[in-house]
Design an enzyme around this catalytic site. Structure first.
Site, PDB file in Angstrom:
ATOM      1  N   LYS A 205       3.942   7.280   9.343  1.00  0.00           N
ATOM      2  CA  LYS A 205       4.856   8.527   9.044  1.00  0.00           C
ATOM      3  C   LYS A 205       4.003   9.540   8.189  1.00  0.00           C
ATOM      4  O   LYS A 205       3.924   9.136   6.865  1.00  0.00           O
ATOM      5  CB  LYS A 205       6.275   8.095   8.399  1.00  0.00           C
ATOM      6  CG  LYS A 205       6.976   9.687   8.412  1.00  0.00           C
ATOM      7  CD  LYS A 205       8.101   9.728   7.340  1.00  0.00           C
ATOM      8  CE  LYS A 205       7.520  10.202   6.092  1.00  0.00           C
ATOM      9  NZ  LYS A 205       6.990  11.753   6.073  1.00  0.00           N
ATOM     10  N   THR A 260       5.239   6.857  -7.435  1.00  0.00           N
ATOM     11  CA  THR A 260       5.755   5.665  -8.173  1.00  0.00           C
ATOM     12  C   THR A 260       7.147   5.512  -7.815  1.00  0.00           C
ATOM     13  O   THR A 260       7.872   4.253  -7.593  1.00  0.00           O
ATOM     14  CB  THR A 260       5.466   5.309  -9.577  1.00  0.00           C
ATOM     15  OG1 THR A 260       3.833   5.372  -9.797  1.00  0.00           O
ATOM     16  CG2 THR A 260       5.957   4.026 -10.331  1.00  0.00           C
ATOM     17  N   GLU A 280       0.371   2.162  -3.089  1.00  0.00           N
ATOM     18  CA  GLU A 280      -0.787   3.011  -3.847  1.00  0.00           C
ATOM     19  C   GLU A 280      -0.212   4.067  -4.566  1.00  0.00           C
ATOM     20  O   GLU A 280       0.346   4.850  -3.786  1.00  0.00           O
ATOM     21  CB  GLU A 280      -2.023   3.134  -2.772  1.00  0.00           C
ATOM     22  CG  GLU A 280      -3.113   3.373  -3.597  1.00  0.00           C
ATOM     23  CD  GLU A 280      -3.648   4.678  -3.712  1.00  0.00           C
ATOM     24  OE1 GLU A 280      -3.236   5.126  -5.071  1.00  0.00           O
ATOM     25  OE2 GLU A 280      -4.123   5.442  -2.893  1.00  0.00           O
ATOM     26  N   CYS A 314      -4.466  10.529  -7.144  1.00  0.00           N
ATOM     27  CA  CYS A 314      -4.006   9.600  -8.032  1.00  0.00           C
ATOM     28  C   CYS A 314      -4.779   8.885  -9.004  1.00  0.00           C
ATOM     29  O   CYS A 314      -4.584   8.606 -10.006  1.00  0.00           O
ATOM     30  CB  CYS A 314      -3.295   8.560  -6.971  1.00  0.00           C
ATOM     31  SG  CYS A 314      -4.616   8.119  -5.713  1.00  0.00           S
ATOM     32  N   GLU A 411       2.090  11.638 -14.856  1.00  0.00           N
ATOM     33  CA  GLU A 411       1.274  12.042 -14.007  1.00  0.00           C
ATOM     34  C   GLU A 411       1.556  13.454 -13.594  1.00  0.00           C
ATOM     35  O   GLU A 411       2.595  13.789 -13.378  1.00  0.00           O
ATOM     36  CB  GLU A 411       1.300  11.206 -12.770  1.00  0.00           C
ATOM     37  CG  GLU A 411       0.466  11.854 -11.682  1.00  0.00           C
ATOM     38  CD  GLU A 411       0.260  10.914 -10.443  1.00  0.00           C
ATOM     39  OE1 GLU A 411       1.348  10.574  -9.801  1.00  0.00           O
ATOM     40  OE2 GLU A 411      -0.720  10.415 -10.142  1.00  0.00           O
TER      41      GLU A 411
HETATM   42  P1  NAI Z   1       6.647  11.148  -2.491  1.00  0.00           P
HETATM   43  O1  NAI Z   1       6.285   9.854  -2.916  1.00  0.00           O
HETATM   44  O2  NAI Z   1       8.066  11.514  -2.251  1.00  0.00           O
HETATM   45  O3  NAI Z   1       6.070  11.395  -0.916  1.00  0.00           O
HETATM   46  C1  NAI Z   1       5.137  10.529  -0.086  1.00  0.00           C
HETATM   47  C2  NAI Z   1       5.335  10.169   0.989  1.00  0.00           C
HETATM   48  O4  NAI Z   1       6.552   9.163   1.004  1.00  0.00           O
HETATM   49  C3  NAI Z   1       5.554  11.064   2.227  1.00  0.00           C
HETATM   50  O5  NAI Z   1       5.239  10.834   3.336  1.00  0.00           O
HETATM   51  C4  NAI Z   1       7.220  11.371   2.081  1.00  0.00           C
HETATM   52  O6  NAI Z   1       7.862  11.888   3.102  1.00  0.00           O
HETATM   53  C5  NAI Z   1       7.730   9.858   1.893  1.00  0.00           C
HETATM   54  N1  NAI Z   1       8.838   9.428   1.323  1.00  0.00           N
HETATM   55  C6  NAI Z   1       9.682  10.105   0.241  1.00  0.00           C
HETATM   56  N2  NAI Z   1      10.757   9.563  -0.015  1.00  0.00           N
HETATM   57  C7  NAI Z   1      10.702   8.653   0.809  1.00  0.00           C
HETATM   58  C8  NAI Z   1      11.829   7.466   0.971  1.00  0.00           C
HETATM   59  N3  NAI Z   1      13.010   7.472   0.287  1.00  0.00           N
HETATM   60  N4  NAI Z   1      11.460   6.571   1.773  1.00  0.00           N
HETATM   61  C9  NAI Z   1      10.287   6.472   2.591  1.00  0.00           C
HETATM   62  N5  NAI Z   1       9.574   7.417   2.155  1.00  0.00           N
HETATM   63  C10 NAI Z   1       9.826   8.497   1.456  1.00  0.00           C
HETATM   64  O7  NAI Z   1       5.622  12.250  -3.148  1.00  0.00           O
HETATM   65  P2  NAI Z   1       5.890  13.759  -3.437  1.00  0.00           P
HETATM   66  O8  NAI Z   1       7.154  14.188  -3.540  1.00  0.00           O
HETATM   67  O9  NAI Z   1       5.133  14.324  -2.333  1.00  0.00           O
HETATM   68  O10 NAI Z   1       5.062  13.948  -4.642  1.00  0.00           O
HETATM   69  C11 NAI Z   1       5.736  13.686  -5.752  1.00  0.00           C
HETATM   70  C12 NAI Z   1       4.666  13.154  -6.825  1.00  0.00           C
HETATM   71  O11 NAI Z   1       4.151  11.937  -6.395  1.00  0.00           O
HETATM   72  C13 NAI Z   1       3.340  14.064  -7.136  1.00  0.00           C
HETATM   73  O12 NAI Z   1       3.622  14.831  -8.023  1.00  0.00           O
HETATM   74  C14 NAI Z   1       2.490  12.929  -7.672  1.00  0.00           C
HETATM   75  O13 NAI Z   1       2.690  12.671  -8.796  1.00  0.00           O
HETATM   76  C15 NAI Z   1       2.545  11.843  -7.065  1.00  0.00           C
HETATM   77  N6  NAI Z   1       1.955  11.556  -5.687  1.00  0.00           N
HETATM   78  C16 NAI Z   1       1.016  10.434  -5.763  1.00  0.00           C
HETATM   79  C17 NAI Z   1       0.235  10.350  -4.506  1.00  0.00           C
HETATM   80  C18 NAI Z   1      -0.864   9.221  -4.403  1.00  0.00           C
HETATM   81  O14 NAI Z   1      -2.026   9.424  -3.754  1.00  0.00           O
HETATM   82  N7  NAI Z   1      -0.519   8.244  -5.214  1.00  0.00           N
HETATM   83  C19 NAI Z   1       0.299  11.040  -3.262  1.00  0.00           C
HETATM   84  C20 NAI Z   1       1.212  12.109  -3.299  1.00  0.00           C
HETATM   85  C21 NAI Z   1       2.243  12.309  -4.513  1.00  0.00           C
END
Ligand code: NAI
Ligand code: MG
Length: 512
Positions: A205, A260, A280, A314, A411
């Protein structure tokens, strides 16, 4: 879509293949066939440099996830994939790498358009690194070896008996993968490469913000010879498509990259069938500049550590600790670098920093800037949104930062660095560097190789870069200590995420 063809100046015009790709409603991939979501719903994909709609994608939900998992299960149990030799599998994985390189320009355009990153960066980083990951993983398909074991079962327990015992490495089964938007193609590659090398099948996804390059990759995978059902791609939102995938009772393993906060939800969702989990997650990485560092290297290095990918990494070096002897010079130098960065749309070849990915991220990052200001941090460069069209934020260096401030602790995921002076290299400094819930990466800049290794050993982080930053390689494991995650991506370590170890023990009479 129609606005897109007219709006940008000629140099930003998209190539024919990309125009055609985004003009068509993008569907989900299940069992080798592209189809609409069961609900028939779609969602809009935006150009973050303008806020305009550029494409429409199928909005997958639980029913689509169920269908995709079923296809992945069938492909794992009984399809041609399950009977393929490791060598054949490796050749297919290598071919995917070749095809990515053949379509390098197309992928670079898609990433620049969809994510907003500079096309000049996507061409030399995202796309070739994605190809290289597949080339590296292709070699592992034939090298998944077990061990032979020397048992010590006492003869009193098993008289006149010997044992032949060995381990087999077997694919874990059906995998669910959920990826973010900061490196859309590269994250798909990090995830899919080891899945294919180990012989698993998968439902991927992509992030709702940036689904396009993964869908194009899905097309190329079939061209490379990946059989139907081995890679299924369901686009959609986190709660609608991600959550049912994480909770699915017939998924054996879930791999997630993102926040996280959602990482913790994934762990809870996975508990139902105790599927294996790797994560991650976020970071707040310390970057240490000692007084003996080569500042001609360390200053641009510290700037790149935070500003690369607009700080949407990240592992971004977001807490910059600088020895007080060189603090003024370093902070002024990093600010100067920030001032020189050319902001613009990702598709403009002269752009050095593009927009943030979405309005949500724009609000989040400017919210942090506001909170920093309220708590007394001072931006010596940047500090606000850039322009009023698109989601641009000025590269920002904050000084007068205190450890209790949100900008120091949390972050930000934007081009914002908090600079903090230190008096001397001692345990206190290392404790401060490690004083975060995260532990993804760290940087050290010094000419003293002894100090460098001593510090590297004491930093609680999955990657330590010395006199460099943001160096990624398919052979180098990447992942987090503490709340930055579970497990490692890349290197041979990632293979463990997708393999079970089976011990086989045969008894035979030890007499003739
Ligand atoms: P997110 O963690 O919500 O999204 C990442 C992925 O998880 C997307 O594909 C999203 O559709 C999916 N997702 C969201 N909620 C879910 C759920 N309940 N169950 C399963 N999958 C789910 O991150 P978002 O909202 O895009 O960004 C928020 C913050 O997260 C950023 O500001 C940043 O701090 C952090 N982040 C960290 C990343 C990394 O590389 N470690 C990448 C993106 C965001
Ligand atoms: Mg989210």
């Amino acid at each position: 879509m129609s606005e897109l063809a007219e709006a940008p100046p000629p140099k930003l015009r998209l190539s024919k293949p990309v125009q055609q790709f985004i003009a068509k409603k993008r569907q989900i991939l299940i069992d080798g066939k592209w189809s609409d979501a069961a609900s028939g719903k779609t969602f809009e994909v935006y150009d973050p440099s303008s806020g305009e709609v550029i494409a429409h994608c199928a909005r997958g939900g639980k029913e689509d996830i169920d269908r995709a998992v079923k296809a992945a299960r069938k492909a794992f149990e009984s399809g041609p994939w399950s009977k393929m030799s490791p060598s054949q599998r490796g050749r297919i994985v290598a071919k995917i790498g070749d095809l990515i390189l053949e379509h390098l320009e197309e992928f670079a355009e898609l990433e620049a358009l969809d994510n907003g990153k500079p096309i000049s960066v996507a061409r030399v980083a995202d796309v070739p690194l994605a190809a290289d990951l597949f080339h590296y993983m292709a070699g592992w398909a034939t090298k998944l070896e077990g061990d032979t074991l020397n048992l010590s079962v006492p003869s009193t327990l098993a008289p006149n008996t010997a044992f032949h015992a060995y381990t087999r490495r077997e694919p874990i089964g059906v995998v669910g993968q959920i990826i973010p938007w900061n490196f859309p193609l590269l994250m798909a590659a990090w995830k899919l490469g080891p899945v294919l090398a180990t012989g698993c099948t998968v439902v991927l996804k992509p992030a709702e913000e940036t689904p396009l390059s993964a869908l194009r990759l899905g097309e190329l995978m079939h061209e490379a010879g990946v059989p139907p059902g081995v890679v299924n791609i369901v686009t959609g939102f986190g709660e609608e498509a991600g959550a049912p995938l994480a909770a699915h009772p017939d998924v054996d393993k879930i791999a997630f990259t993102g926040s996280t906060e959602v990482g913790k939800l994934i762990v809870q969702a996975a508990a139902g069938n105790l599927k294996k989990v790797t994560l991650e997650l976020g970071g707040k990485s310390p970057n240490l500049i000692l007084d003996d560092a080569d500042l001609d290297v360390a200053i641009p290095g510290a700037a790149m550590a935070i500003f690369f990918n607009h700080g949407q990494c990240c592992c971004a070096g977001s807490r910059l600790f600088v020895h007080e002897k060189v603090y003024d010079q370093v902070v002024a130098g990093v600010a100067e670098q920030a001032r020189k960065i050319k902001l613009g749309p990702g598709l403009d070849p002269s752009t050095e920093m593009g927009p943030l990915v979405s309005t949500t991220q724009l609000e989040r990052v400017t919210g942090f800037l506001e909170s920093g200001r309220r708590q007394g941090a001072k931006p010596i460069v940047g500090g606000k949104r850039h322009g009023d069209k698109g989601y641009f934020v000025e590269p920002t260096v904050l000084v007068d930062v205190k450890t209790e401030m949100k900008v120091y602790q949390e972050e930000i995921f934007g081009p914002v660095v908090a600079a903090v002076p230190f008096k001397q290299l001692d345990e206190r400094l290392l404790t401060q560097a490690n004083d975060t819930i995260y532990g993804l990466a760290a940087g050290v800049w010094t000419r003293d190789v002894n100090k460098a290794h001593a510090i590297a050993a004491k930093l609680r982080a999955g990657t330590v870069w010395i006199n460099c930053y943001n160096v990624f390689d398919a052979s180098m494991p990447f992942g987090g200590y503490k709340q930055s995650g579970w497990g490692r991506e890349m290197g041979h370590q990632v293979l463990n995420n997708y393999l079970e170890t089976k011990a086989v023990c045969l008894a035979y009479p030890d007499q003739f």
